[in-house]
Scaffold this motif. Structure first.
Motif, short mmCIF file in Angstrom:
data_model
loop_
_atom_site.label_atom_id
_atom_site.label_comp_id
_atom_site.label_asym_id
_atom_site.label_seq_id
_atom_site.Cartn_x
_atom_site.Cartn_y
_atom_site.Cartn_z
N UNK A 68 7.45 -15.54 4.72
CA UNK A 68 6.52 -14.40 4.66
C UNK A 68 5.12 -14.85 5.07
N UNK A 69 4.70 -16.04 4.65
CA UNK A 69 3.38 -16.55 5.05
C UNK A 69 3.30 -16.81 6.55
N UNK A 70 4.39 -17.34 7.13
CA UNK A 70 4.42 -17.58 8.58
C UNK A 70 4.33 -16.25 9.33
N UNK A 71 5.04 -15.23 8.84
CA UNK A 71 4.98 -13.91 9.47
C UNK A 71 3.57 -13.33 9.37
N UNK A 72 2.93 -13.52 8.22
CA UNK A 72 1.56 -13.02 8.06
C UNK A 72 0.63 -13.71 9.04
N UNK A 79 -3.91 -7.33 17.30
CA UNK A 79 -4.86 -6.26 16.97
C UNK A 79 -4.10 -4.98 16.64
N UNK A 80 -4.75 -4.05 15.93
CA UNK A 80 -4.11 -2.77 15.64
C UNK A 80 -3.78 -2.01 16.93
N UNK A 81 -2.70 -1.24 16.87
CA UNK A 81 -2.32 -0.40 18.01
C UNK A 81 -3.46 0.59 18.27
N UNK A 82 -3.84 0.67 19.52
CA UNK A 82 -4.93 1.57 19.90
C UNK A 82 -6.28 0.88 19.97
N UNK A 83 -6.33 -0.38 19.50
CA UNK A 83 -7.58 -1.13 19.54
C UNK A 83 -7.32 -2.55 20.02
N UNK A 108 -5.50 9.96 15.30
CA UNK A 108 -4.33 9.97 14.42
C UNK A 108 -3.78 8.56 14.24
N UNK A 109 -3.72 7.79 15.34
CA UNK A 109 -3.24 6.40 15.23
C UNK A 109 -4.15 5.57 14.34
N UNK A 110 -5.44 5.79 14.42
CA UNK A 110 -6.37 5.07 13.56
C UNK A 110 -6.07 5.38 12.09
N UNK A 111 -5.91 6.65 11.78
CA UNK A 111 -5.58 7.04 10.39
C UNK A 111 -4.25 6.44 9.94
N UNK A 112 -3.24 6.52 10.79
CA UNK A 112 -1.93 5.97 10.44
C UNK A 112 -1.99 4.46 10.30
N UNK A 113 -2.71 3.78 11.20
CA UNK A 113 -2.87 2.33 11.09
C UNK A 113 -3.50 1.94 9.77
N UNK A 114 -4.54 2.68 9.36
CA UNK A 114 -5.23 2.38 8.10
C UNK A 114 -4.31 2.62 6.90
N UNK A 115 -3.56 3.72 6.93
CA UNK A 115 -2.62 4.01 5.84
C UNK A 115 -1.53 2.95 5.76
N UNK A 121 -0.54 -4.22 3.74
CA UNK A 121 -1.45 -5.35 3.74
C UNK A 121 -1.58 -6.06 5.08
N UNK A 122 -1.06 -5.47 6.13
CA UNK A 122 -1.18 -6.05 7.48
C UNK A 122 -1.12 -4.94 8.51
N UNK A 123 -1.46 -5.30 9.76
CA UNK A 123 -1.45 -4.32 10.84
C UNK A 123 -0.04 -3.81 11.08
N UNK A 124 0.05 -2.60 11.58
CA UNK A 124 1.32 -2.06 12.05
C UNK A 124 1.68 -2.82 13.32
N UNK A 125 2.83 -3.44 13.33
CA UNK A 125 3.24 -4.26 14.46
C UNK A 125 4.48 -3.66 15.10
N UNK A 126 4.38 -3.46 16.40
CA UNK A 126 5.50 -2.95 17.17
C UNK A 126 5.42 -3.57 18.56
N UNK A 127 6.56 -3.79 19.17
CA UNK A 127 6.57 -4.24 20.56
C UNK A 127 6.17 -3.02 21.38
N UNK A 128 4.89 -2.97 21.74
CA UNK A 128 4.31 -1.78 22.37
C UNK A 128 4.59 -1.72 23.87
N UNK A 129 5.04 -2.79 24.46
CA UNK A 129 5.28 -2.84 25.90
C UNK A 129 6.25 -1.73 26.30
#
Length: 176
Positions: A68-72, A79-83, A108-115, A121-129
């Motif tokens: 879990x620490x390595x993943x963190x 960076x957050x999606x959209x930024x 909306x993405x900013x709000x969802x990212x913050x929620x 406790x970490x950024x929303x991570x997705x393979x955005x490609x």
């Protein structure tokens, strides 16, 4: 793990270049692909790789064993999606689906990212490609209801996809 990188069963000039890099340079390239020092150290220790497929398989195996620490640590490099990170062509390229998004979708993405970050406790991570802004928004909406344990395993899978894409880009380089 889903395969995003091309299947390559032969040694390429880029793989030969990567295998021959001095340890500090190889470490730096791996860190650019994934911020987990454990992931980078394990791959570095397994060089030389005979094929790109062997490198991708090693990456997947190491990813499956990260704590879990390595993943963190790995997530902290995203960076957050959209930024995307200013001046970082990798994050800009990977998040291109948000570049042309409407102001409403970006808000909306900013709000969802913050929620999401508040919950996990970490950024929303997705393979955005290759994903559109709407697809990324829908994914965060779907995943915000997950348990922390479910989300950690989804993040592990998404990181694996990102790492394969980034390793493939490293292997495209024929000379330093």
């Amino acid at each position: 793990m889903a395969t995003e990188a091309p299947v390559t069963s032969r040694t390429t000039p880029g793989l030969a270049r990567f295998n021959a890099l001095p340890e500090p340079a190889a470490t730096a390239e791996l860190h650019e692909a994934c911020a987990s020092s454990a992931w980078g150290s394990e791959l570095l220790a397994q060089r030389p790789f005979t094929t790109a497929d062997a490198l991708y398989a090693a990456s997947d195996a190491v990813m499956a064993e990260l704590t879990a620490d390595d993943l963190a640590e790995a997530m902290a490099g995203h960076p957050p999606i959209g930024r995307p990170k200013p001046g970082d062509p990798t994050s800009s390229r990977e998040q291109a689906g948000m570049a042309g998004a409407s102001a409403e979708l970006k808000a909306e993405m900013l709000e969802l990212n913050l929620a999401y970050q508040d919950k996990f406790g970490h950024v929303f991570l997705i393979c955005a490609t290759g994903r559109t802004g709407e697809q990324m928004r829908d994914a965060v909406r779907d995943r915000i209801g997950n348990s922390p344990e479910q989300e950690r395993e989804i993040v592990r899978t998404e990181l694996g996809k990102i790492n394969r894409i980034r390793l493939a880009r490293i292997l495209e380089e024929e000379s330093a």
